[in-house]
Design a protein around this motif. Structure first.
Motif, PDB file in Angstrom:
ATOM      1  N   VAL A 141      57.614  33.670  20.543  1.00 30.54           N
ATOM      2  CA  VAL A 141      56.804  32.533  20.987  1.00 30.54           C
ATOM      3  C   VAL A 141      55.662  33.051  21.853  1.00 30.54           C
ATOM      4  O   VAL A 141      55.873  33.887  22.739  1.00 30.54           O
ATOM      5  CB  VAL A 141      57.662  31.532  21.802  1.00 30.54           C
ATOM      6  N   GLU A 142      54.449  32.555  21.599  1.00 35.60           N
ATOM      7  CA  GLU A 142      53.292  32.949  22.394  1.00 35.60           C
ATOM      8  C   GLU A 142      53.226  32.074  23.643  1.00 35.60           C
ATOM      9  O   GLU A 142      53.252  30.853  23.561  1.00 35.60           O
ATOM     10  CB  GLU A 142      52.014  32.778  21.573  1.00 35.60           C
ATOM     11  N   HIS A 143      53.142  32.713  24.798  1.00 32.80           N
ATOM     12  CA  HIS A 143      53.051  32.016  26.082  1.00 32.80           C
ATOM     13  C   HIS A 143      51.694  32.327  26.702  1.00 32.80           C
ATOM     14  O   HIS A 143      51.296  33.487  26.762  1.00 32.80           O
ATOM     15  CB  HIS A 143      54.178  32.467  27.018  1.00 32.80           C
ATOM     16  N   ARG A 144      51.009  31.275  27.172  1.00 35.58           N
ATOM     17  CA  ARG A 144      49.676  31.434  27.763  1.00 35.58           C
ATOM     18  C   ARG A 144      49.701  30.950  29.207  1.00 35.58           C
ATOM     19  O   ARG A 144      50.182  29.861  29.491  1.00 35.58           O
ATOM     20  CB  ARG A 144      48.636  30.633  26.986  1.00 35.58           C
ATOM     21  N   VAL A 145      49.153  31.776  30.083  1.00 39.39           N
ATOM     22  CA  VAL A 145      49.078  31.456  31.507  1.00 39.39           C
ATOM     23  C   VAL A 145      47.624  31.582  31.931  1.00 39.39           C
ATOM     24  O   VAL A 145      46.963  32.569  31.600  1.00 39.39           O
ATOM     25  CB  VAL A 145      49.948  32.427  32.341  1.00 39.39           C
ATOM     26  N   ARG A 146      47.139  30.594  32.656  1.00 37.16           N
ATOM     27  CA  ARG A 146      45.759  30.636  33.142  1.00 37.16           C
ATOM     28  C   ARG A 146      45.779  30.938  34.629  1.00 37.16           C
ATOM     29  O   ARG A 146      46.535  30.338  35.389  1.00 37.16           O
ATOM     30  CB  ARG A 146      45.063  29.295  32.892  1.00 37.16           C
ATOM     31  N   VAL A 147      44.967  31.909  35.038  1.00 39.44           N
ATOM     32  CA  VAL A 147      44.844  32.253  36.447  1.00 39.44           C
ATOM     33  C   VAL A 147      43.938  31.219  37.095  1.00 39.44           C
ATOM     34  O   VAL A 147      42.828  30.964  36.621  1.00 39.44           O
ATOM     35  CB  VAL A 147      44.259  33.673  36.626  1.00 39.44           C
ATOM     36  N   LEU A 148      44.428  30.608  38.173  1.00 38.78           N
ATOM     37  CA  LEU A 148      43.686  29.585  38.894  1.00 38.78           C
ATOM     38  C   LEU A 148      43.136  30.167  40.202  1.00 38.78           C
ATOM     39  O   LEU A 148      43.610  31.203  40.663  1.00 38.78           O
ATOM     40  CB  LEU A 148      44.606  28.401  39.213  1.00 38.78           C
ATOM     41  N   PRO A 149      42.182  29.465  40.812  1.00 42.23           N
ATOM     42  CA  PRO A 149      41.729  29.913  42.135  1.00 42.23           C
ATOM     43  C   PRO A 149      42.891  29.831  43.131  1.00 42.23           C
ATOM     44  O   PRO A 149      43.896  29.187  42.874  1.00 42.23           O
ATOM     45  CB  PRO A 149      40.641  28.895  42.494  1.00 42.23           C
ATOM     46  N   ASP A 150      42.751  30.460  44.250  1.00 39.06           N
ATOM     47  CA  ASP A 150      43.749  30.421  45.327  1.00 39.06           C
ATOM     48  C   ASP A 150      45.068  31.043  44.912  1.00 39.06           C
ATOM     49  O   ASP A 150      46.142  30.579  45.326  1.00 39.06           O
ATOM     50  CB  ASP A 150      43.964  28.993  45.835  1.00 39.06           C
ATOM     51  N   ASP A 151      45.019  32.072  44.059  1.00 41.80           N
ATOM     52  CA  ASP A 151      46.221  32.826  43.684  1.00 41.80           C
ATOM     53  C   ASP A 151      47.335  31.958  43.107  1.00 41.80           C
ATOM     54  O   ASP A 151      48.507  32.167  43.399  1.00 41.80           O
ATOM     55  CB  ASP A 151      46.747  33.632  44.876  1.00 41.80           C
ATOM     56  N   GLU A 152      46.986  30.988  42.292  1.00 46.27           N
ATOM     57  CA  GLU A 152      47.972  30.178  41.590  1.00 46.27           C
ATOM     58  C   GLU A 152      47.780  30.356  40.098  1.00 46.27           C
ATOM     59  O   GLU A 152      46.778  30.906  39.648  1.00 46.27           O
ATOM     60  CB  GLU A 152      47.864  28.707  41.988  1.00 46.27           C
ATOM     61  N   PHE A 153      48.755  29.834  39.329  1.00 46.05           N
ATOM     62  CA  PHE A 153      48.759  30.001  37.883  1.00 46.05           C
ATOM     63  C   PHE A 153      49.162  28.693  37.227  1.00 46.05           C
ATOM     64  O   PHE A 153      49.930  27.919  37.798  1.00 46.05           O
ATOM     65  CB  PHE A 153      49.755  31.104  37.488  1.00 46.05           C
ATOM     66  N   GLU A 154      48.668  28.467  36.006  1.00 46.51           N
ATOM     67  CA  GLU A 154      49.042  27.282  35.239  1.00 46.51           C
ATOM     68  C   GLU A 154      49.746  27.733  33.965  1.00 46.51           C
ATOM     69  O   GLU A 154      49.241  28.584  33.228  1.00 46.51           O
ATOM     70  CB  GLU A 154      47.808  26.466  34.869  1.00 46.51           C
ATOM     71  N   TYR A 155      50.931  27.172  33.756  1.00 39.91           N
ATOM     72  CA  TYR A 155      51.694  27.465  32.551  1.00 39.91           C
ATOM     73  C   TYR A 155      52.347  26.174  32.076  1.00 39.91           C
ATOM     74  O   TYR A 155      52.970  25.471  32.870  1.00 39.91           O
ATOM     75  CB  TYR A 155      52.763  28.534  32.830  1.00 39.91           C
ATOM     76  N   ALA A 156      52.186  25.859  30.814  1.00 37.80           N
ATOM     77  CA  ALA A 156      52.784  24.666  30.198  1.00 37.80           C
ATOM     78  C   ALA A 156      52.464  23.412  31.002  1.00 37.80           C
ATOM     79  O   ALA A 156      53.323  22.550  31.199  1.00 37.80           O
ATOM     80  CB  ALA A 156      54.297  24.858  30.058  1.00 37.80           C
TER      81      ALA A 156
ATOM     82  N   GLY B 138      32.519  31.868  45.636  1.00 38.67           N
ATOM     83  CA  GLY B 138      32.397  33.277  45.962  1.00 38.67           C
ATOM     84  C   GLY B 138      32.447  34.169  44.737  1.00 38.67           C
ATOM     85  O   GLY B 138      32.016  35.327  44.783  1.00 38.67           O
ATOM     86  N   LEU B 139      32.968  33.645  43.623  1.00 33.00           N
ATOM     87  CA  LEU B 139      33.085  34.436  42.410  1.00 33.00           C
ATOM     88  C   LEU B 139      31.720  34.923  41.921  1.00 33.00           C
ATOM     89  O   LEU B 139      31.549  36.094  41.593  1.00 33.00           O
ATOM     90  CB  LEU B 139      33.780  33.628  41.311  1.00 33.00           C
ATOM     91  N   LEU B 140      30.745  34.037  41.899  1.00 29.00           N
ATOM     92  CA  LEU B 140      29.410  34.435  41.443  1.00 29.00           C
ATOM     93  C   LEU B 140      28.810  35.484  42.368  1.00 29.00           C
ATOM     94  O   LEU B 140      28.183  36.442  41.913  1.00 29.00           O
ATOM     95  CB  LEU B 140      28.486  33.221  41.341  1.00 29.00           C
ATOM     96  N   GLU B 141      29.030  35.307  43.662  1.00 29.78           N
ATOM     97  CA  GLU B 141      28.512  36.278  44.623  1.00 29.78           C
ATOM     98  C   GLU B 141      29.174  37.650  44.427  1.00 29.78           C
ATOM     99  O   GLU B 141      28.501  38.673  44.416  1.00 29.78           O
ATOM    100  CB  GLU B 141      28.750  35.780  46.043  1.00 29.78           C
ATOM    101  N   ARG B 142      30.504  37.657  44.244  1.00 27.37           N
ATOM    102  CA  ARG B 142      31.207  38.920  44.020  1.00 27.37           C
ATOM    103  C   ARG B 142      30.746  39.579  42.716  1.00 27.37           C
ATOM    104  O   ARG B 142      30.548  40.794  42.654  1.00 27.37           O
ATOM    105  CB  ARG B 142      32.723  38.692  43.991  1.00 27.37           C
ATOM    106  N   ASN B 143      30.565  38.766  41.682  1.00 24.35           N
ATOM    107  CA  ASN B 143      30.084  39.316  40.410  1.00 24.35           C
ATOM    108  C   ASN B 143      28.682  39.901  40.571  1.00 24.35           C
ATOM    109  O   ASN B 143      28.389  40.968  40.030  1.00 24.35           O
ATOM    110  CB  ASN B 143      30.101  38.255  39.309  1.00 24.35           C
ATOM    111  N   GLN B 144      27.820  39.208  41.312  1.00 25.80           N
ATOM    112  CA  GLN B 144      26.460  39.707  41.511  1.00 25.80           C
ATOM    113  C   GLN B 144      26.489  41.020  42.286  1.00 25.80           C
ATOM    114  O   GLN B 144      25.735  41.952  41.966  1.00 25.80           O
ATOM    115  CB  GLN B 144      25.592  38.680  42.244  1.00 25.80           C
TER     116      GLN B 144
END
Length: 156
Positions: free
Chosen positions: A108-123, A68-74
């Motif tokens: 310290v630099e902390h990086r979090v990636r936004v995942l689909p389905d409202d989840e996040f990845e950290y470390a 759906g991301l491509l559709e929303r972007n379009q």
């Protein structure tokens, strides 16, 4: 350093895959460009070509994760072309999947990636909320969106 095999053997994490692109030889980068875009890179500027390859990898990967991301972007592109403006994002809206949030805390630099389905990845672990990650980093209760600068601390 020459890339031993094409990207199919690249690390599973998109961030790691992109980071390894810097280790590839120029001929391997040109081959990947040809595979992705068909033809030679438009210029022999390695940084430019690496950025475009990384961007294309993410387009391909996140199109699989969130069709759906491509559709929303379009739809947003069509709206911008038709009206010349875009509707503002609603306050407190989370960034789209694939966004990387970066926060320096206690030096310290902390990086979090936004995942689909409202989840996040950290470390290397998945979390259901930014607040859980902020607590993991600081050891105290924080509003995750405020901690990562998505809204003002103490505000809604």
């Amino acid at each position: 350093m020459t890339q031993q095999s094409p990207p199919a053997a690249a690390p599973a994490s998109m961030a790691a895959r992109i980071a390894h692109l810097a280790d590839w030889s120029w001929p391997d980068i040109k081959k990947e460009w040809q595979r992705l875009f068909g033809g030679e890179p438009p210029i022999a500027n390695r940084r430019f070509v690496e950025k475009r390859i990384a961007y294309r990898w993410q387009e391909i990967e996140f199109a699989k994760a969130d069709r759906g991301l491509l559709e929303r972007n379009q739809q947003r592109i069509d709206e911008l072309v038709a009206t010349g403006t875009l509707k503002r994002q609603k306050a407190g809206a989370m960034p789209i999947a694939g966004t990387e949030l970066i926060r320096v805390y206690a030096g310290v630099e902390h990086r979090v990636r936004v995942l689909p389905d409202d989840e996040f990845e950290y470390a290397g672990k998945r979390y259901p909320s930014l607040s859980m990650i902020a607590r993991e980093i600081t050891g105290t209760r924080w509003s995750g969106p405020a901690f990562f600068g998505l809204r003002k601390a103490g505000g809604r």
